[in-house]
Write an enzyme that holds these catalytic residues in place. Sequence first.
Site, PDB file in Angstrom:
ATOM      1  N   ASP A  36       9.031   5.424 -12.733  1.00  0.00           N
ATOM      2  CA  ASP A  36       9.462   5.809 -11.003  1.00  0.00           C
ATOM      3  C   ASP A  36       8.265   6.624 -10.449  1.00  0.00           C
ATOM      4  OD1 ASP A  36      10.906   5.601  -8.678  1.00  0.00           O
ATOM      5  OD2 ASP A  36      12.149   7.686  -9.356  1.00  0.00           O
ATOM      6  N   HIS A  37       7.694   6.258  -9.397  1.00  0.00           N
ATOM      7  CA  HIS A  37       6.700   7.150  -8.682  1.00  0.00           C
ATOM      8  C   HIS A  37       5.555   7.362  -9.482  1.00  0.00           C
ATOM      9  CE1 HIS A  37       8.792   7.320  -4.764  1.00  0.00           C
ATOM     10  NE2 HIS A  37       9.889   7.460  -5.461  1.00  0.00           N
ATOM     11  N   GLU A  61       5.239   0.422  -3.326  1.00  0.00           N
ATOM     12  CA  GLU A  61       5.788   1.032  -2.053  1.00  0.00           C
ATOM     13  C   GLU A  61       5.118   0.570  -0.931  1.00  0.00           C
ATOM     14  OE1 GLU A  61       7.546   4.998  -2.555  1.00  0.00           O
ATOM     15  OE2 GLU A  61       7.084   5.477  -0.519  1.00  0.00           O
ATOM     16  N   THR A  92      19.487  12.511  -7.495  1.00  0.00           N
ATOM     17  CA  THR A  92      20.021  14.045  -7.163  1.00  0.00           C
ATOM     18  C   THR A  92      21.531  14.119  -7.193  1.00  0.00           C
ATOM     19  OG1 THR A  92      17.849  14.066  -5.871  1.00  0.00           O
ATOM     20  CG2 THR A  92      19.526  15.715  -5.240  1.00  0.00           C
TER      21      THR A  92
HETATM   22 ZN   LIG Z   1      11.558   7.231  -4.958  1.00  0.00          ZN
END
Ligand SMILES: [Zn+2]
Length: 287
Positions: free
Chosen positions: A79-80, A131, A229
Amino acid sequence: MLVSMLEILEKAKKGGYGVLAPNVFNEDSVRVCLEAAVELDSPIIIDVLPNNHKDLVSFGHIIRQMADEVRVPVALNLDHGDSYEACVKAIYGGFTGIMVDRAALSFEENAKEVAYFKKICEPLGITVEAEFGQIADGCDYAEKREEYLTDPDKAAEFVKLSGCDCLAVSIGEAHGEYTNGAPDIDFERLEELKAKVDVPLVFHGGSFSGFDNIAKCCQIGCQKVNMGTDAYNYGLQMLFEDGRYQAGENIGARMAGDIMWAGYKERTMDYMRVTGSVGKNWIKIED
Ligand SMILES: [Zn+2]
């Protein structure tokens, strides 16, 4: 069973549902995510942020082994991946997807760097997520929401130029907690993106974006929903609310972990239910 991320996303696109991609950072969090997927008979994408583990290569191999022990489709995604180093480590660690996050760069630079990794990943069967537009953080949501939204025409051009397999889009969602404005999801923009962009679409910042909003996005055309989160916070809340903990009893690290990860799992299952992936496991159980 470990599969490529694209296989999960293409089936989700065809079937009109989304698949949850929870953020994990240790073996315990991976284990409860896999348990959740098995209990709901659902595919799952395990998302690992570069800074959430000190050794991406070893962690990747541990997750691969754990994934191969369950009879649901599991993809393992970086991720990222915002650095060259993180992307290379994920490839070496056996990830079946990497997000090449260069959204803060110009259109051309972003597409160029994604295309570079696509060239490496394609022969290895690794899915590349990009993205375009930017996903705000909950704390700067009010100021950044408009500026960051994904333009559907440019997104279609970006996908062609970069060759990405799936695309994270900004449709009014944000990462983490919304401390500055409530989520205002632009469903019309998502409809337009779905019509103009051929590859599967990714919703980042699932936490606190609202179950109804997420369910609607998955019905319209998001195939991957990232979330971290809310489940972390919920797990911690379960621990803090535990009667023994509140009474000051020394419950020990192991039991504290069990309480926390049970909460994390419960919240993860809530999100899995709204994506529509329950019962979408296509791996047959042999007697
Ligand atoms: Zn994200």
